[in-house]
Design an enzyme around this catalytic site. Structure first.
Site, short mmCIF file in Angstrom:
data_model
loop_
_atom_site.label_atom_id
_atom_site.label_comp_id
_atom_site.label_asym_id
_atom_site.label_seq_id
_atom_site.Cartn_x
_atom_site.Cartn_y
_atom_site.Cartn_z
CB CYS A 87 -14.25 38.27 13.04
SG CYS A 87 -14.15 37.77 11.30
CG HIS A 204 -9.88 36.45 14.57
ND1 HIS A 204 -11.02 35.94 15.14
CD2 HIS A 204 -10.16 36.62 13.26
CE1 HIS A 204 -11.96 35.81 14.22
NE2 HIS A 204 -11.47 36.22 13.07
CD GLU A 206 -10.05 35.56 18.60
OE1 GLU A 206 -10.77 35.07 17.70
OE2 GLU A 206 -9.83 36.78 18.70
#
EC number: 6.3.5.3
Length: 233
Positions: A87, A204, A206
Site C-alpha cells: 500500500c 494487504h 498481512e
C-alpha cells in the site's frame, strides 16, 4: 527469517505486518525508525507497511522516499536483499525509484476498503512461490491512491519481462474493467523490479493470515518468503 519493518510518521499498519511476520516466520521483526541510517545486521527482508506516511502531503510516499533510512534500503536491494512494500509502502518504492511508475488517485476518486480478488501471475518468485500460477486469492485493500500508472514503454516492459505478479480479477480469475477496482493499468495490483527482489503491491496480505479474519489467503506470500530464504541459506 529476520525481517525489518520501516516505520515512518503516519504509518499505521506496522503492527498488523509484525503480527503476520511473527506468526508465519516464528521471529519478531525489528522496527526501524525512518531516521536510522542502517538496517539491523543480518536482515533478510525489509518491509514498508501501509498507512499515510507524512499525511500523504506532496504525494503519497514522496517525503518518506527521502528519509535517511532509504539509502540503506537502496543498498540492501542492490545487494539482492528482499524488499516488500504494501500500500503506502508500494507508493514509497515508486517514489524512491526502486520500482517504476506511480500510484494515482483511484479512478472513481473514492477511498476503497473491502476484500478483492487477485490472480497470481507467476509462482516462481520469492513473493509468489507459496501459490500456484493462475491461482485466485482474496485479500483486503484500503486506499485512495492505488491506481497504478506508467508510460507505455514501461508497461510493455513490465508485461514482457513477467514483472506483474498480481492483478485484480473476478472470483474466478477473469481480468477486466469490471473487476479493476481502481483503474490501474492492466489491472496491476503488484509488480517487481528487474531483478525480482523488490515487490510493491496495493492489497494487504498481512490482514488475511489468521482464521479469525475469515480468510488466510495472504499466508502464501509470507510462507513463500520463508521457504525461499530457508532454501537459500
Amino acid at each position: 527469517m529476520k525481517s525489518a519493518i520501516l516505520v515512518f510518521p503516519g504509518i499505521n499498519r506496522e503492527r498488523d505486518m509484525a503480527r503476520a511476520l511473527k506468526l508465519i516466520s516464528g521471529h519478531e521483526p525489528a522496527m526501524v525508525w525512518h531516521a536510522e541510517t542502517s538496517l539491523p545486521k543480518g536482515t533478510d527482508l525489509v518491509v514498508m507497511p501501509g498507512g499515510f506516511s507524512y499525511g500523504d502531503y506532496l504525494r503519497c510516499g514522496a517525503i518518506a522516499a527521502r528519509s535517511p533510512v532509504m539509502d540503506a534500503v537502496r543498498a540492501f536491494a542492490a545487494d539482492g536483499g528482499l524488499v516488500l512494500g504494501v500500500c503506502n509502502g508500494f507508493q514509497i518504492l515508486c517514489e524512491s525509484g526502486l520500482l517504476p511508475g506511480i500510484l494515482m488517485r483511484n479512478a472513481r476518486l473514492k477511498f476503497i476498503c473491502h476484500d478483492v480478488h487477485l490472480r497470481v501471475e507467476r509462482s516462481d518468485t520469492p513473493f509468489t512461490r507459496g501459490y500456484n500460477a493462475g491461482q485466485v486469492i482474496r485479500v483486503p485493500v484500503a486506499h485512495g491512491e492505488g491506481n497504478y500508472a506508467a508510460d507505455e514503454e514501461t508497461i510493455r516492459r513490465l508485461e514482457g519481462e513477467g514483472r506483474v505478479l498480481y492483478r485484480y480479477c473476478s472470483a474466478t480469475g477473469e481480468i477486466g474493467d469490471t473487476h479493476n477496482i481502481n483503474g490501474a493499468a492492466q489491472s496491476i495490483a503488484g509488480i517487481v523490479n528487474v531483478r525480482g527482489n523488490v515487490l510493491g503491491m496495493m492489497p494487504h496480505p498481512e490482514n488475511h493470515v489468521e482464521d479469525i479474519m475469515g480468510c488466510t489467503d495472504g499466508r502464501g506470500l509470507f510462507a513463500g518468503l520463508v521457504a525461499h530464504l530457508e532454501r537459500a541459506a
